[in-house]
Write a protein that holds these residues in place. Structure first.
Motif, PDB file in Angstrom:
ATOM      1  N   PRO A   1       0.812  -1.223   0.000  1.00 60.69           N
ATOM      2  CA  PRO A   1       0.000   0.000   0.000  1.00 60.69           C
ATOM      3  C   PRO A   1       0.845   1.273   0.000  1.00 60.69           C
ATOM      4  O   PRO A   1       1.839   1.352   0.730  1.00 60.69           O
ATOM      5  N   ILE A   2       0.469   2.225  -0.813  1.00 60.04           N
ATOM      6  CA  ILE A   2       1.014   3.588  -0.738  1.00 60.04           C
ATOM      7  C   ILE A   2       0.053   4.504  -1.492  1.00 60.04           C
ATOM      8  O   ILE A   2      -0.425   4.156  -2.583  1.00 60.04           O
ATOM      9  N   THR A   3      -0.221   5.666  -0.915  1.00 59.07           N
ATOM     10  CA  THR A   3      -1.057   6.681  -1.541  1.00 59.07           C
ATOM     11  C   THR A   3      -0.254   7.340  -2.657  1.00 59.07           C
ATOM     12  O   THR A   3       0.930   7.612  -2.432  1.00 59.07           O
ATOM     13  N   PRO A   4      -0.802   7.654  -3.798  1.00 56.78           N
ATOM     14  CA  PRO A   4      -2.213   7.561  -4.192  1.00 56.78           C
ATOM     15  C   PRO A   4      -2.518   6.384  -5.140  1.00 56.78           C
ATOM     16  O   PRO A   4      -3.171   6.591  -6.153  1.00 56.78           O
ATOM     17  N   GLN A   5      -2.080   5.180  -4.804  1.00 51.99           N
ATOM     18  CA  GLN A   5      -2.363   4.056  -5.706  1.00 51.99           C
ATOM     19  C   GLN A   5      -2.910   2.825  -5.001  1.00 51.99           C
ATOM     20  O   GLN A   5      -3.034   1.771  -5.611  1.00 51.99           O
ATOM     21  N   SER A   6      -3.226   2.949  -3.716  1.00 52.16           N
ATOM     22  CA  SER A   6      -3.619   1.761  -2.942  1.00 52.16           C
ATOM     23  C   SER A   6      -4.878   1.087  -3.479  1.00 52.16           C
ATOM     24  O   SER A   6      -5.110  -0.101  -3.218  1.00 52.16           O
ATOM     25  N   GLU A   7      -5.690   1.832  -4.235  1.00 47.93           N
ATOM     26  CA  GLU A   7      -6.922   1.239  -4.778  1.00 47.93           C
ATOM     27  C   GLU A   7      -6.624   0.047  -5.684  1.00 47.93           C
ATOM     28  O   GLU A   7      -7.488  -0.824  -5.857  1.00 47.93           O
ATOM     29  N   ILE A   8      -5.447   0.010  -6.280  1.00 43.57           N
ATOM     30  CA  ILE A   8      -5.135  -1.104  -7.186  1.00 43.57           C
ATOM     31  C   ILE A   8      -5.116  -2.411  -6.390  1.00 43.57           C
ATOM     32  O   ILE A   8      -5.789  -3.384  -6.742  1.00 43.57           O
ATOM     33  N   LEU A   9      -4.368  -2.411  -5.295  1.00 50.63           N
ATOM     34  CA  LEU A   9      -4.297  -3.597  -4.433  1.00 50.63           C
ATOM     35  C   LEU A   9      -5.653  -3.886  -3.787  1.00 50.63           C
ATOM     36  O   LEU A   9      -6.096  -5.042  -3.716  1.00 50.63           O
ATOM     37  N   GLU A  10      -6.325  -2.828  -3.314  1.00 47.15           N
ATOM     38  CA  GLU A  10      -7.635  -3.012  -2.658  1.00 47.15           C
ATOM     39  C   GLU A  10      -8.648  -3.625  -3.622  1.00 47.15           C
ATOM     40  O   GLU A  10      -9.382  -4.554  -3.279  1.00 47.15           O
ATOM     41  N   TYR A  11      -8.673  -3.083  -4.828  1.00 46.14           N
ATOM     42  CA  TYR A  11      -9.634  -3.562  -5.833  1.00 46.14           C
ATOM     43  C   TYR A  11      -9.387  -5.044  -6.142  1.00 46.14           C
ATOM     44  O   TYR A  11     -10.313  -5.847  -6.206  1.00 46.14           O
ATOM     45  N   LEU A  12      -8.105  -5.381  -6.304  1.00 42.07           N
ATOM     46  CA  LEU A  12      -7.772  -6.772  -6.654  1.00 42.07           C
ATOM     47  C   LEU A  12      -8.102  -7.729  -5.513  1.00 42.07           C
ATOM     48  O   LEU A  12      -8.577  -8.840  -5.736  1.00 42.07           O
ATOM     49  N   MET A  13      -7.848  -7.291  -4.281  1.00 39.81           N
ATOM     50  CA  MET A  13      -8.168  -8.144  -3.132  1.00 39.81           C
ATOM     51  C   MET A  13      -9.678  -8.382  -3.062  1.00 39.81           C
ATOM     52  O   MET A  13     -10.119  -9.492  -2.774  1.00 39.81           O
ATOM     53  N   GLU A  14     -10.454  -7.339  -3.318  1.00 40.18           N
ATOM     54  CA  GLU A  14     -11.902  -7.477  -3.252  1.00 40.18           C
ATOM     55  C   GLU A  14     -12.415  -8.325  -4.429  1.00 40.18           C
ATOM     56  O   GLU A  14     -13.287  -9.180  -4.258  1.00 40.18           O
ATOM     57  N   ALA A  15     -11.847  -8.097  -5.597  1.00 43.09           N
ATOM     58  CA  ALA A  15     -12.296  -8.856  -6.780  1.00 43.09           C
ATOM     59  C   ALA A  15     -11.940 -10.343  -6.658  1.00 43.09           C
ATOM     60  O   ALA A  15     -12.593 -11.199  -7.242  1.00 43.09           O
ATOM     61  N   ASN A  16     -10.883 -10.636  -5.918  1.00 44.34           N
ATOM     62  CA  ASN A  16     -10.450 -12.022  -5.664  1.00 44.34           C
ATOM     63  C   ASN A  16     -10.358 -12.867  -6.945  1.00 44.34           C
ATOM     64  O   ASN A  16     -11.020 -13.908  -7.052  1.00 44.34           O
ATOM     65  N   PRO A  17      -9.546 -12.439  -7.899  1.00 43.83           N
ATOM     66  CA  PRO A  17      -9.493 -13.169  -9.172  1.00 43.83           C
ATOM     67  C   PRO A  17      -8.927 -14.587  -9.053  1.00 43.83           C
ATOM     68  O   PRO A  17      -9.108 -15.387  -9.970  1.00 43.83           O
ATOM     69  N   GLN A  18      -8.272 -14.902  -7.940  1.00 40.42           N
ATOM     70  CA  GLN A  18      -7.753 -16.269  -7.766  1.00 40.42           C
ATOM     71  C   GLN A  18      -8.900 -17.278  -7.928  1.00 40.42           C
ATOM     72  O   GLN A  18      -8.715 -18.371  -8.462  1.00 40.42           O
ATOM     73  N   ALA A  19     -10.097 -16.861  -7.476  1.00 40.91           N
ATOM     74  CA  ALA A  19     -11.244 -17.769  -7.526  1.00 40.91           C
ATOM     75  C   ALA A  19     -11.845 -17.876  -8.933  1.00 40.91           C
ATOM     76  O   ALA A  19     -12.558 -18.828  -9.226  1.00 40.91           O
ATOM     77  N   THR A  20     -11.574 -16.890  -9.788  1.00 40.14           N
ATOM     78  CA  THR A  20     -12.163 -16.922 -11.125  1.00 40.14           C
ATOM     79  C   THR A  20     -11.125 -17.253 -12.195  1.00 40.14           C
ATOM     80  O   THR A  20     -11.152 -18.329 -12.786  1.00 40.14           O
TER      81      THR A  20
END
Lengths: 355, 258
Positions: free
Chosen positions: A30-49
């Protein structure tokens, strides 16, 4: 998943585009102003898809070295960060360049030096285009000016990285990363199952062992390798230069600007034209390779070029090298997270014209 | 006189020991008497006997074993100093069916790579970390390492390691054993035939646990550095037994519940 129109932040667009491009892995911190990239990917959880691995590393240093390990297996892997974090990643980036591996690195630039600010800046141009870490190497650098390009350059970046076996950087900034725009997302691509001949995937009886390294203790061989890298960068300069022009046909003065600054210059150009000033704009899309030839051509027909950057003047040096003294070149920029207004840019163009 | 061939001297029926098929014929870059070569051979034997060549990816460190990829015939990645566990993390996560190991020295694993070591073990990555601890920076010419013993001389502690100024040696195996992510932590040696056999058994367990996805396996090999310690190989082994083993006692520190 079909092609889809969404309203997204630039950072979110990078994350979603990575999943859809069939990326194998993302390793971030995490680091501002790009943390949304990691947050979005964690929420999307593409490992499952799609099976894409997403991992929060213990540091930027670890994250880029995870990218190094994944890229060594021939996988489509990426990381993202912002300026101070990208400085930490430079160790891994030079190893990746030295081992000739493909990967994608996203830098959502904030003002510096040091901890600096969390507001947008373009002050990492030198670091991105001139190497950044130790040793003679270049990244291929893409500069998006919209959320759409944040998404599009993910797949383009991966394609170029694998084409040249070279790390590719998307050099964005806090404004492009944080702002929301409509974005067309491409349909989901399947992750590649191809086993690349150079990759470390376990040695079958049919081939010699693969060794991924940037080490050669023999100076003659190391120099030979350096020459090979230079040839690769020359090939990029021949084939991969990308830029966009606005009203340059009859222009007497040309703005040269990328990313957020290019958007400001588009407005400044309209204001200038409304006042009868024949202004144009050249927007480099690839910062390395830089559109040297085109700028050199334009230099013969214009009265001057003004490089507009949110920095103390970095890209302007490449503009000067490109035009070889054929025309006047100057720089206008704001720093520390300040974004110039189009009116400010126009005023500076006018004083540049006065000389 | 007829030319004497290799087979005339070594009769297959008399062959008691040979190098692993996975050891290449490249000349080792290690000093005479150094434990690295033996550790390589034991590892190569295990990889061969467990039929792992086709699915092994090794990660080499920066240090004396930086050129390890020249000696064992499996796919290798050469990491930056201290970062091998980060590379291994990604390799294993992207290709969970592969056998992944790191091979690192004390400077690499316990100084510059401390964060990677701790966090890789803490995440319980399903890899083997093989740690060669000889209490000194060998490759760069004998500087003080995080594992250099109190009072021990090195080129950067020429009057002996003063723990009040330079801190105490780190027992990395004991530290990682406290983390829930590690499943097997053991300390072994390669200076005797018995030690070699025990290390081999430990490596085979690590292979089994990795196959069973039980977490990080951490095997420390307490070893010698004749050149860095400025001793003959025999002296260095004696010194190791008298000084290193009491500080870094051999044996299992953590074993998984069966």
């Amino acid at each position: 998943m079909e092609k889809e129109l969404r309203l997204m932040k630039g950072n979110e667009a990078v994350a979603e585009a990575a999943i859809r491009a069939g990326a194998d892995g993302y390793f971030g911190y995490p680091i501002t102003p790009q943390s949304e990239i990691l947050e979005y990917l964690m929420e999307a959880n593409p490992q499952a898809t799609t099976g894409m691995v997403v991992l929060q590393a213990e540091s930027e240093v670890a994250a880029i070295n995870m990218v190094y390990g994944g890229a060594s297996c021939g996988k489509k892997v990426m990381t993202s960060s912002s300026s101070p974090g990208i400085s930490l990643k430079q160790e891994g980036i030079t190893y990746i360049a030295g081992a000739e591996l493909p990967c994608l690195i996203v830098n959502v630039v904030r003002g510096g030096p040091g901890l600096g600010t969390i507001q947008p800046a373009q002050s990492d141009y030198f670091q991105a285009t001139k190497g950044g870490g130790h040793g003679d190497y270049h990244l291929l650098v893409l500069a998006p000016a919209s959320v759409q390009e944040m998404a599009d350059f993910v797949e383009l970046g991966f394609d170029l990285a694998f084409k040249y076996r070279n790390p590719v950087m998307i050099l964005s900034d806090g404004a492009i990363g944080q702002m929301m725009e409509k974005v067309w997302l491409k349909p989901q691509k399947k992750r590649s199952e191809e086993i690349l001949p150079w990759a470390t995937t376990g040695k079958p009886a049919t081939r010699e062992r693969n060794i991924i390294t940037s080490l050669d203790l023999d100076p003659g061989r190391q120099e030979h390798f350096n020459l090979k890298l230079i040839a690769k960068y020359r090939e990029m300069e021949e084939k991969e230069v990308r830029f966009e022009e606005f009203m340059t046909d009859d222009a007497e003065y040309i703005f040269v600007a990328y990313g957020t600054s290019a958007r400001l210059c588009q407005k400044a150009l309209q204001l200038a034209r409304a006042e009868g000033i024949k202004a144009g704009l050249l927007r480099p899309i690839t910062l390395f390779p830089f559109p040297k030839k085109r700028l050199n051509e334009l230099a013969a027909s214009v009265k001057g070029m003004l490089a507009v950057e949110m920095s103390a003047g970095q890209m302007v040096e490449d503009v000067m090298l490109s035009v070889c003294g054929k025309t006047r070149v100057s720089h206008y920029g704001r720093m520390g997270g300040m974004i110039p207004t189009p009116e400010e840019v126009l005023e500076n163009l006018k004083s540049f014209i006065k000389g | 006189m007829a030319e004497i061939t290799f087979n005339d001297i070594i009769k297959p029926e008399n062959l008691a020991y040979k190098k692993s098929r996975l050891m290449t014929d490249n000349i080792l870059s290690y000093c005479p008497g150094c434990g690295h070569g033996t550790a390589h051979q034991v590892l190569a034997e295990v990889l061969e006997e467990e039929n792992l060549q086709e699915r092994t990816i090794g990660i080499t460190p920066v240090g004396c074993s930086v050129l390890m990829y020249n000696y064992i015939d499996v796919d290798f990645q050469e990491a930056a100093h201290g970062r091998a566990p980060a590379l291994a993390t990604a390799v294993k996560r992207l290709m969970p069916d592969k056998f992944v190991f790191t091979y690192q020295g004390d400077g690499d694993l316990a100084a510059i790579g401390t964060a990677e070591t701790i966090h890789t073990c803490n995440r319980g990555e399903n890899i083997l970390m093989l740690f060669i601890n000889n209490g000194i920076y060998g490759m760069t010419g004998g500087q003080m390492a995080p594992t250099t013993l109190p009072g021990m001389k090195s080129s950067t502690s020429p009057y002996g390691r003063d723990v009040s100024m330079m801190g105490s040696p780190i027992k990395m195996a004991d530290i990682v054993a406290m983390l829930p992510g590690t499943c097997y932590v053991t300390r072994q040696s390669v200076n005797t035939a018995g030690g070699v056999r025990k290390l081999k058994r430990a490596l085979k367990k690590a292979v089994q646990y990795q196959n069973e996805k039980r977490g990080t396996c951490f095997i420390e090999v307490v070893s010698n550095c004749p050149s860095g310690w400025k001793m003959t190989p025999v002296e260095s082994n004696k010194w190791m037994e008298e000084h290193m083993f009491p500080f870094y006692p051999l044996g299992d520190i953590k074993v998984p519940a069966e």
